[in-house]
Design a protein around this motif. Sequence first.
Motif, PDB file in Angstrom:
ATOM      1  N   SER A 176     -77.730  -0.887 -29.343  1.00  0.00           N
ATOM      2  CA  SER A 176     -78.155  -1.773 -30.428  1.00  0.00           C
ATOM      3  C   SER A 176     -79.653  -1.625 -30.680  1.00  0.00           C
ATOM      4  O   SER A 176     -80.387  -1.071 -29.864  1.00  0.00           O
ATOM      5  CB  SER A 176     -77.809  -3.227 -30.094  1.00  0.00           C
ATOM      6  OG  SER A 176     -78.589  -3.670 -29.003  1.00  0.00           O
ATOM      7  N   TRP A 234     -78.048   6.145 -21.098  1.00  0.00           N
ATOM      8  CA  TRP A 234     -78.720   4.857 -21.316  1.00  0.00           C
ATOM      9  C   TRP A 234     -78.996   4.206 -19.987  1.00  0.00           C
ATOM     10  O   TRP A 234     -78.146   4.251 -19.094  1.00  0.00           O
ATOM     11  CB  TRP A 234     -77.814   3.973 -22.186  1.00  0.00           C
ATOM     12  CG  TRP A 234     -78.357   2.611 -22.419  1.00  0.00           C
ATOM     13  CD1 TRP A 234     -79.183   2.231 -23.433  1.00  0.00           C
ATOM     14  CD2 TRP A 234     -78.135   1.443 -21.633  1.00  0.00           C
ATOM     15  NE1 TRP A 234     -79.483   0.898 -23.317  1.00  0.00           N
ATOM     16  CE2 TRP A 234     -78.848   0.388 -22.211  1.00  0.00           C
ATOM     17  CE3 TRP A 234     -77.407   1.168 -20.476  1.00  0.00           C
ATOM     18  CZ2 TRP A 234     -78.853  -0.906 -21.704  1.00  0.00           C
ATOM     19  CZ3 TRP A 234     -77.410  -0.109 -19.955  1.00  0.00           C
ATOM     20  CH2 TRP A 234     -78.125  -1.128 -20.575  1.00  0.00           C
ATOM     21  N   TYR A 242     -82.039   6.601 -34.546  1.00  0.00           N
ATOM     22  CA  TYR A 242     -80.879   6.096 -33.805  1.00  0.00           C
ATOM     23  C   TYR A 242     -79.684   7.031 -33.959  1.00  0.00           C
ATOM     24  O   TYR A 242     -78.912   7.228 -33.017  1.00  0.00           O
ATOM     25  CB  TYR A 242     -80.523   4.666 -34.218  1.00  0.00           C
ATOM     26  CG  TYR A 242     -81.199   3.638 -33.353  1.00  0.00           C
ATOM     27  CD1 TYR A 242     -80.662   3.278 -32.117  1.00  0.00           C
ATOM     28  CD2 TYR A 242     -82.387   3.041 -33.740  1.00  0.00           C
ATOM     29  CE1 TYR A 242     -81.297   2.349 -31.306  1.00  0.00           C
ATOM     30  CE2 TYR A 242     -83.023   2.107 -32.936  1.00  0.00           C
ATOM     31  CZ  TYR A 242     -82.469   1.766 -31.716  1.00  0.00           C
ATOM     32  OH  TYR A 242     -83.091   0.856 -30.904  1.00  0.00           O
ATOM     33  N   ALA A 243     -79.529   7.643 -35.132  1.00  0.00           N
ATOM     34  CA  ALA A 243     -78.439   8.606 -35.325  1.00  0.00           C
ATOM     35  C   ALA A 243     -78.616   9.795 -34.377  1.00  0.00           C
ATOM     36  O   ALA A 243     -77.651  10.251 -33.742  1.00  0.00           O
ATOM     37  CB  ALA A 243     -78.387   9.066 -36.779  1.00  0.00           C
ATOM     38  N   HIS A 283     -77.952   8.551 -30.787  1.00  0.00           N
ATOM     39  CA  HIS A 283     -76.517   8.385 -30.530  1.00  0.00           C
ATOM     40  C   HIS A 283     -75.789   9.727 -30.440  1.00  0.00           C
ATOM     41  O   HIS A 283     -74.811   9.851 -29.701  1.00  0.00           O
ATOM     42  CB  HIS A 283     -75.882   7.493 -31.598  1.00  0.00           C
ATOM     43  CG  HIS A 283     -76.281   6.060 -31.456  1.00  0.00           C
ATOM     44  ND1 HIS A 283     -76.734   5.303 -32.502  1.00  0.00           N
ATOM     45  CD2 HIS A 283     -76.322   5.246 -30.375  1.00  0.00           C
ATOM     46  CE1 HIS A 283     -77.032   4.092 -32.078  1.00  0.00           C
ATOM     47  NE2 HIS A 283     -76.798   4.037 -30.787  1.00  0.00           N
ATOM     48  N   LYS A 295     -70.700   8.880 -24.961  1.00  0.00           N
ATOM     49  CA  LYS A 295     -70.414   8.093 -26.164  1.00  0.00           C
ATOM     50  C   LYS A 295     -69.019   8.444 -26.679  1.00  0.00           C
ATOM     51  O   LYS A 295     -68.672   9.602 -26.826  1.00  0.00           O
ATOM     52  CB  LYS A 295     -71.444   8.358 -27.258  1.00  0.00           C
ATOM     53  CG  LYS A 295     -71.202   7.539 -28.514  1.00  0.00           C
ATOM     54  CD  LYS A 295     -72.271   7.818 -29.563  1.00  0.00           C
ATOM     55  CE  LYS A 295     -72.060   7.009 -30.801  1.00  0.00           C
ATOM     56  NZ  LYS A 295     -70.935   7.459 -31.604  1.00  0.00           N
ATOM     57  N   GLU A 304     -70.072   2.698 -27.456  1.00  0.00           N
ATOM     58  CA  GLU A 304     -70.075   2.811 -28.907  1.00  0.00           C
ATOM     59  C   GLU A 304     -71.455   3.176 -29.445  1.00  0.00           C
ATOM     60  O   GLU A 304     -71.578   4.003 -30.333  1.00  0.00           O
ATOM     61  CB  GLU A 304     -69.611   1.503 -29.547  1.00  0.00           C
ATOM     62  CG  GLU A 304     -68.146   1.197 -29.286  1.00  0.00           C
ATOM     63  CD  GLU A 304     -67.203   2.203 -29.927  1.00  0.00           C
ATOM     64  OE1 GLU A 304     -67.367   2.501 -31.133  1.00  0.00           O
ATOM     65  OE2 GLU A 304     -66.308   2.698 -29.215  1.00  0.00           O
ATOM     66  N   LYS A 305     -72.489   2.505 -28.899  1.00  0.00           N
ATOM     67  CA  LYS A 305     -73.845   2.738 -29.389  1.00  0.00           C
ATOM     68  C   LYS A 305     -74.817   1.947 -28.532  1.00  0.00           C
ATOM     69  O   LYS A 305     -74.419   1.239 -27.611  1.00  0.00           O
ATOM     70  CB  LYS A 305     -73.988   2.307 -30.849  1.00  0.00           C
ATOM     71  CG  LYS A 305     -73.825   0.807 -31.061  1.00  0.00           C
ATOM     72  CD  LYS A 305     -74.001   0.438 -32.522  1.00  0.00           C
ATOM     73  CE  LYS A 305     -73.940  -1.070 -32.715  1.00  0.00           C
ATOM     74  NZ  LYS A 305     -74.285  -1.479 -34.062  1.00  0.00           N
TER      75      LYS A 305
END
Length: 176
Positions: A150, A31, A118-119, A122, A128, A147-148
Amino acid sequence: IQRVFLVSVCVSLAIIESLKDFDIPDLSIKWPNDILSGNYKIGGILIENIITGSKIKRSIIGFGLNVNQKSFKSAPHASSLNAITGSDFDLDEIFYSLIEHLHQNMIKPFQLMESELYAQYHAHLFKKGQMSTFKIHDDIQITGTIEKVSIDGKLVVKLVNGDFQEFGLKEIQLLY
């Protein structure tokens, strides 16, 4: 407009899908806009969105990929497809594969597929769920787990005290 990060999600996944076709190992998304193989950055994404009112009118998508480069003197976390696999790659073949995957991802009704996308994103998110160290403003170091990301594109980190905190672009740096 509140889901503008979904464009980045689609682009990141298209690049990952394309690179899998070339058997590039251990692919992940760091990210907000890096593509990694193992712990090494092999590419990056830049997206400029042109917004009119509350809608994205146009997105200009740019990405760079280290393909056959052999040395990275001033970038210790950088690598290339060649350095990772030991093989030379045809630049046109890589380019057209990336464009085709990008096209396929962007013509889908991706707003309706948000949860699925998003799955997938992630599932490829670098570090992660792993305890990591981050640098935030004024060079303060914190520890937590990613965690993720948003819906609005912020990185959600679970701190060691159990609190969750969201960070926007340029507010946090993963140290690895």
